[in-house]
Design an enzyme around this catalytic site. Structure first.
Site, PDB file in Angstrom:
ATOM      1  N   CYS A 222       0.814  -1.059  -0.144  1.00 20.87           N
ATOM      2  CA  CYS A 222      -0.004   0.015  -0.147  1.00 20.87           C
ATOM      3  C   CYS A 222       0.770   1.366   0.097  1.00 20.87           C
ATOM      4  O   CYS A 222       1.769   1.382   0.828  1.00 20.87           O
ATOM      5  CB  CYS A 222      -0.961  -0.018   1.150  1.00 20.87           C
ATOM      6  SG  CYS A 222      -1.936   1.507   1.336  1.00 20.87           S
TER       7      CYS A 222
ATOM      8  N   CYS B 283       0.576   2.937   3.716  1.00 13.27           N
ATOM      9  CA  CYS B 283       0.494   2.524   4.983  1.00 13.27           C
ATOM     10  C   CYS B 283       1.965   1.439   4.863  1.00 13.27           C
ATOM     11  O   CYS B 283       2.504   1.143   5.919  1.00 13.27           O
ATOM     12  CB  CYS B 283      -0.200   2.006   5.833  1.00 13.27           C
ATOM     13  SG  CYS B 283      -1.128   0.607   5.118  1.00 13.27           S
TER      14      CYS B 283
ATOM     15  N   CYS C 203      -7.438  -1.097   1.354  1.00  7.20           N
ATOM     16  CA  CYS C 203      -6.277  -1.749   2.159  1.00  7.20           C
ATOM     17  C   CYS C 203      -6.958  -1.918   3.597  1.00  7.20           C
ATOM     18  O   CYS C 203      -7.713  -1.060   4.300  1.00  7.20           O
ATOM     19  CB  CYS C 203      -5.259  -0.587   2.376  1.00  7.20           C
ATOM     20  SG  CYS C 203      -4.147  -1.166   3.554  1.00  7.20           S
TER      21      CYS C 203
ATOM     22  N   CYS D 297      -5.093   0.467   6.447  1.00  6.61           N
ATOM     23  CA  CYS D 297      -5.138   2.042   6.459  1.00  6.61           C
ATOM     24  C   CYS D 297      -6.528   2.270   6.037  1.00  6.61           C
ATOM     25  O   CYS D 297      -6.985   3.634   5.987  1.00  6.61           O
ATOM     26  CB  CYS D 297      -4.198   2.831   5.900  1.00  6.61           C
ATOM     27  SG  CYS D 297      -3.925   2.550   4.308  1.00  6.61           S
TER      28      CYS D 297
ATOM     29  N   CYS E  53      -8.896  -4.525  -9.982  1.00  7.44           N
ATOM     30  CA  CYS E  53      -8.565  -3.553 -10.908  1.00  7.44           C
ATOM     31  C   CYS E  53      -7.993  -2.432 -10.105  1.00  7.44           C
ATOM     32  O   CYS E  53      -8.643  -1.608  -9.304  1.00  7.44           O
ATOM     33  CB  CYS E  53      -9.652  -3.146 -11.909  1.00  7.44           C
ATOM     34  SG  CYS E  53      -9.323  -1.750 -12.883  1.00  7.44           S
TER      35      CYS E  53
END
Length: 224
Positions: A136, A139, A182, A185, A207
């Site tokens: 991510c 984070c 995510c 976060c 996607c």
């Protein structure tokens, strides 16, 4: 008052007989007059045995996370066909809007925190197929392995599955698509589509916006 003599014969044998001498003032018990079998049979043909086993406790192991600020992760274990399956959930990352603006670029903030979308075909990871892990961009939580990435031709990076427990999915308000974020976060990643006929193990297409990702090569340390 003399003694009386009583003779009895067994119904099973004509030769077997029994002589009993008793006092007429007392009544002989019926059980003494009847022949007793040599080997009495049990009253039941079946015997049931029960054994109690105490249940074994299910263990939950807590291990420190590596490379995520020393947060704690809970590892859940379960048995599936005799194989132990372990899945670790990432620790939550919470920041205020001002804190996110301070650590993200304007484009990252627009997509990750405001659920924006980059133009198709413009992302750096659209046609990128190096070996490693995608984390991510907000984070640093690992999200996808490069081995699950495939060329879908849609103009955005496509993956057929994420790492266990790393990604959440929730339907959009209009009910037309399913958003993926995510799990640590809450950063917006993109959308997931199912049943499109791609020749992948899951027939799913995550996607994802390239701006929402950060690639870490296979020979690098994720904590760096």
């Amino acid at each position: 008052m003399g003694l009386h003599i009583l003779r009895s014969s067994s119904p099973l044998s004509s030769s077997a007989s029994k002589t009993i001498i008793f006092n007429p003032t007392t009544t002989p018990a019926l059980s003494n007059l009847l022949p007793r079998p040599s080997n009495p049979s049990p009253t039941s043909l079946f015997r049931t045995h029960f054994r109690a086993f105490s249940p074994k406790p299910i263990k939950s192991v807590i291990t420190p996370a590596i490379g995520f600020g020393g947060s704690l992760q809970t590892t859940k274990r379960s048995f599936r066909g005799g194989v132990v399956v372990a899945m670790a959930a990432p620790g939550p990352v919470q920041k205020s809007e001002e804190e996110w603006r301070a650590v993200l670029s304007p484009e990252q903030f627009r997509i990750l925190r405001q659920k924006g979308t980059e133009y198709p075909g413009t992302g750096v990871y659209d046609k990128f197929f190096e070996e490693g892990v995608y984390t991510c961009a907000g984070c640093g939580t690992p999200l996808y392995k490069s081995t699950t990435k495939f060329n879908s031709g849609c103009g955005w990076p496509a993956f057929y599955e994420g790492l266990p427990g790393a990604i959440n999915s929730v339907p959009d308000r209009d009910g037309m698509r399913v958003e993926i974020t995510c799990a640590a976060c809450g950063g917006h990643l993109g959308h997931v589509f199912k049943g499109e006929g791609f020749r992948t193990p899951t027939d799913e297409r995550h996607c994802v916006n390239s701006v929402s990702l950060k690639f870490t090569p296979a020979n690098s340390n994720l904590s760096e």
